[in-house]
Scaffold this active site. Sequence first.
Site, short mmCIF file in Angstrom:
data_model
loop_
_atom_site.label_atom_id
_atom_site.label_comp_id
_atom_site.label_asym_id
_atom_site.label_seq_id
_atom_site.Cartn_x
_atom_site.Cartn_y
_atom_site.Cartn_z
N SER A 66 0.81 -1.23 0.00
CA SER A 66 0.00 0.00 0.00
C SER A 66 0.83 1.27 0.00
O SER A 66 0.29 2.35 -0.22
CB SER A 66 -0.94 0.02 1.21
N LYS A 69 0.47 3.31 -3.02
CA LYS A 69 -0.68 4.19 -3.23
C LYS A 69 -0.30 5.66 -3.23
O LYS A 69 -0.98 6.49 -3.83
CB LYS A 69 -1.74 3.92 -2.15
N TYR A 193 -3.71 -2.87 -10.31
CA TYR A 193 -3.57 -2.57 -8.88
C TYR A 193 -2.69 -3.60 -8.18
O TYR A 193 -1.78 -3.26 -7.43
CB TYR A 193 -4.97 -2.51 -8.25
N TYR A 241 -4.80 4.08 7.77
CA TYR A 241 -6.16 3.55 7.86
C TYR A 241 -6.87 4.09 9.10
O TYR A 241 -6.72 5.28 9.41
CB TYR A 241 -6.15 2.00 7.86
N VAL A 259 1.11 -3.35 3.93
CA VAL A 259 0.92 -4.61 4.64
C VAL A 259 2.17 -5.51 4.55
O VAL A 259 2.28 -6.51 5.26
CB VAL A 259 -0.36 -5.30 4.10
#
Lengths: 315, 315, 315, 315
Positions: A66, A69, A193, A241, A259
């Site tokens: 992530s 991102k 992705y 998050y 992660v």
Amino acid sequence: MKQDSIRPLLDQICTHMGNEQDRGAVASYIPELACIDPAHFAMSVCLPDGTQISVGDAKIEFSIQSVSKVFTLAIALGRHGDHFWTRVGREPSTHVFNSVQELEARDGIPPNPFVNAGAIATTDCLLVGATPKETLAEIVQFMRLAASDDAIFIDPDVASSEKETGHRNWALAHFLRSCGNLRHECELTLGTYFHHCALAMTAEQLARAGRFLAGIHPAGNLIAPGHIRSINALMMTCGHYNGSGEFAYRVGIPAKSGVGGGILAVLPNRASIAVWSPGLDRYGNSLLGTQALEILSQELCLSMFSVAPGMASQG
Amino acid sequence: MKQDSIRPLLDQICTHMGNEQDRGAVASYIPELACIDPAHFAMSVCLPDGTQISVGDAKIEFSIQSVSKVFTLAIALGRHGDHFWTRVGREPSTHVFNSVQELEARDGIPPNPFVNAGAIATTDCLLVGATPKETLAEIVQFMRLAASDDAIFIDPDVASSEKETGHRNWALAHFLRSCGNLRHECELTLGTYFHHCALAMTAEQLARAGRFLAGIHPAGNLIAPGHIRSINALMMTCGHYNGSGEFAYRVGIPAKSGVGGGILAVLPNRASIAVWSPGLDRYGNSLLGTQALEILSQELCLSMFSVAPGMASQG
Amino acid sequence: MKQDSIRPLLDQICTHMGNEQDRGAVASYIPELACIDPAHFAMSVCLPDGTQISVGDAKIEFSIQSVSKVFTLAIALGRHGDHFWTRVGREPSTHVFNSVQELEARDGIPPNPFVNAGAIATTDCLLVGATPKETLAEIVQFMRLAASDDAIFIDPDVASSEKETGHRNWALAHFLRSCGNLRHECELTLGTYFHHCALAMTAEQLARAGRFLAGIHPAGNLIAPGHIRSINALMMTCGHYNGSGEFAYRVGIPAKSGVGGGILAVLPNRASIAVWSPGLDRYGNSLLGTQALEILSQELCLSMFSVAPGMASQG
Amino acid sequence: MKQDSIRPLLDQICTHMGNEQDRGAVASYIPELACIDPAHFAMSVCLPDGTQISVGDAKIEFSIQSVSKVFTLAIALGRHGDHFWTRVGREPSTHVFNSVQELEARDGIPPNPFVNAGAIATTDCLLVGATPKETLAEIVQFMRLAASDDAIFIDPDVASSEKETGHRNWALAHFLRSCGNLRHECELTLGTYFHHCALAMTAEQLARAGRFLAGIHPAGNLIAPGHIRSINALMMTCGHYNGSGEFAYRVGIPAKSGVGGGILAVLPNRASIAVWSPGLDRYGNSLLGTQALEILSQELCLSMFSVAPGMASQG
């Protein structure tokens, strides 16, 4: 931040983390991540003067997941500008990172670009006018430029494992599509992705890749300063998050976790920092990585929210 | 921030805001707020060198309402330390500021000290070992010290109107009590809460009262530097309710809004800023106050997330 | 239902329940309920021919609590007709019986009249044009008429204990009031609500009180047949809070439970049944009371959803 | 129910519905449904004596869609017994029929077998030990037996349109799989699900197919009476999604709706009723179909919750 004071502190943190017993739980949903040794620890810091200080396993690649991102958001903002925000929100989330619930409650508009739903929509934006192959090439190219390193690559095994088992992400993609917030077939968008999440990088590479967000990239601004500000703001409020408030409280530096156990932390004008420790906390963020950043932040007064010690204690 | 560059900019913002047609909607739930003229606008900035620059209605008192939550948190942290966090969380909220829903989903632990439920629990903490009268005296005393102004007072009419009509707050208090997260009778805690929300202050006073959070109070640190850092972090992630992500994105300065139209913004080591415009946006935050801070932040590059223009554009 | 077949079955059920070890947990939120002996069990059945068969502690009074909501709904429908439904919904709930969450999600319109929020709004309807004392007199009068027994009374100790400690209900009342869905002061409405919940009745009285809903009251229809149909439908879909689907599945008879351990079950044209066992299941419904009704329903094929055994097995 | 009194009433309802202007909105998510003429109306009633009375377009086929869930549940209960309930709940839902939110809140256990998630899990149960082709053959075979009509078939165009565009169902399937509550590949289970939803039947066929649930099938019990009772109970509490409470209130007969505009209503021991009108209400249930059943229920006192008029009015 003085180079001289950083090295001993990083050494000290690295030793401390090496002895830590509670290392969190390594992500287990794909075999490629499940088999990573939780003993790994790495930290790397890039400073405005071009120096880079690293400790631990800073030359071993890990799956940035992530953290990617942040970079796809940078490219998407560059290409779509403010129009991008019609498809993704800018608010923190209170549910787990792969929540469909939150997406349904918001009628298909993800709360922010850093939860899975938001990042999938971001990837979908990148596919406008480009094939998945071209898009991935652009992302890798951007990463190499940002990190000043042409050796960065995507791990195809990780990507294909994700594709097999990432049912929660498939649920998110189909949900987005059912709301009209995915322009391409789920297979195309998710395929892309899963691939950019599978970028394999070392802590050294990742720290260098983050320099442009700190405004300290040797080649100057890779993207518009306004977009840098936007990304940093989002990393502060949404980068961890539903544990983002806690991270801001403890560390006080814009950062994005993955992660795979990596975290990229960006201190505007001062430093780009990467940390890696594979074990995760209950929010899916690196347990020791967060601790390491907390110690670094405390020892060097790096939190954006700190007042200068001299001033506050002069009374 | 240079004093010379600030005054003309503030004048310019004040003129601009005077001409703005869409001023938001004044809070209407109590007559004392409903009757406020939406034409008001004020801004005041305190700098490290002790100077204060103000424009507009900066000497007219307004009800600071939820901005008071910053100060009660400061006192509560001082008194209870980290133990305080057993009763209140540190995460942003996604529902409206007076949501009971979110409280129920979290089993009676408010998400943060700046939504109503969290602030009520904070006030309850202050009542441990003190009567409401003593507690209010302590709060007023703290405000006067922070603002270097003994004229600050609580408006009793506002407090008693709130008590009559604040059914959502009564619902929150009873809910907290049903979960064991309110130690005192709802009447006691809410009575105290309504009173500190009814603090009447001018923009000048409020800006001065925020100096200790910027580490620029002439008397030095009123509270521990660690607590200052905590409060600033929470203002960044939670200071504007479910519009906090947006505020961080647009303004990039830790800040806390109140339904009276005031906002206190704190730039560590650099400035304490108060702005007042009574009309609110859909989240309950001052519409023009936010715009004014956005312009100020943009023009002077105050966002914490900005990279120095020189550096980013050097490429 | 034949009288002759019922008595032995009720005796058998009573013996069975007397030996049951797992009796659920007695409601503990007020001392008056917490001190009830979980060993109690009673069952009473009224038939169309006027006979009544009872077993166990059927002459011992218990607090009917939420079973009273059936009767206040009957009075409210009689007085307000369909206009009543502008204030309360007709759908099952998925949260706990005293949830504020569900009420907030529905903008202050309770899902149905049998969750606490809905029953509080119902009581509020009864107060239109009447004092609490008059309203309670009317409710008691209705109960006495329905049960053909002038000895029914309200237990003042239970009512005042509820008033002290019922913070969740206070939260609901204030929330309703904040949404404009409570016409009277919370004190008035809740005071009345706590009192009618504190009705003390025996299983024999309760079974008789339910006869009008089965259309077998000796004095004929106490309320319009259309309202009887409405109430029975609501008891089927909403009578056991978020365990209503399960109760319909297991028992298949419209019924309403109370936290005092009572359940009133109504089989149109055939029987009115009351059962009492103080221990509750996780939804707040009588554990053994439900089991007793399930056995009765199975043995006598009382479920509305059953097909006649002869017909279905003829193949 | 007397045959003589039914025909004129059905004729009257049919005429009334023909003149109705507000017919609801035809499902538009696949072309096969979007092109259906909303003017259609049909009703058919099967009685215990074997007679069938029909009006309107009762010989025109329509897509039964979710009405098929009743039959797959019947087969699944027959094959798995109570073990089936480890995978699906028995409680009404409060969100839309294809909600992922509710599924996430329940950790992947659908609230009941009649919302989409629950029906997909049910189909997955049927695939244990059987291929999709075998499973579909079994379903069609069961329908033909139930309806005493070998001409019943699956419309392949509808099935393949669903497969293309049913992104919400794909989201549900992947979510179930991510929770371990889908044993087979999403493609297999959803492929089967889309096919049985695409069963094309006339109102006459559907009414006959429902006879076994009323216990009036000429061949006797097709499934165990206990399972019939279970299915009827679930149709009452969950048969109309989040409009189930309202349907029980207005009609009072166990029933299941489909997005094709069909409703199957089952009155144990007395009748099996099918109605079809393609326009839907806001919950996705047939608007005029519900109205038609409401009139029929009222005129003939069919609601299970009614008391006999003679008895209730005898006072």
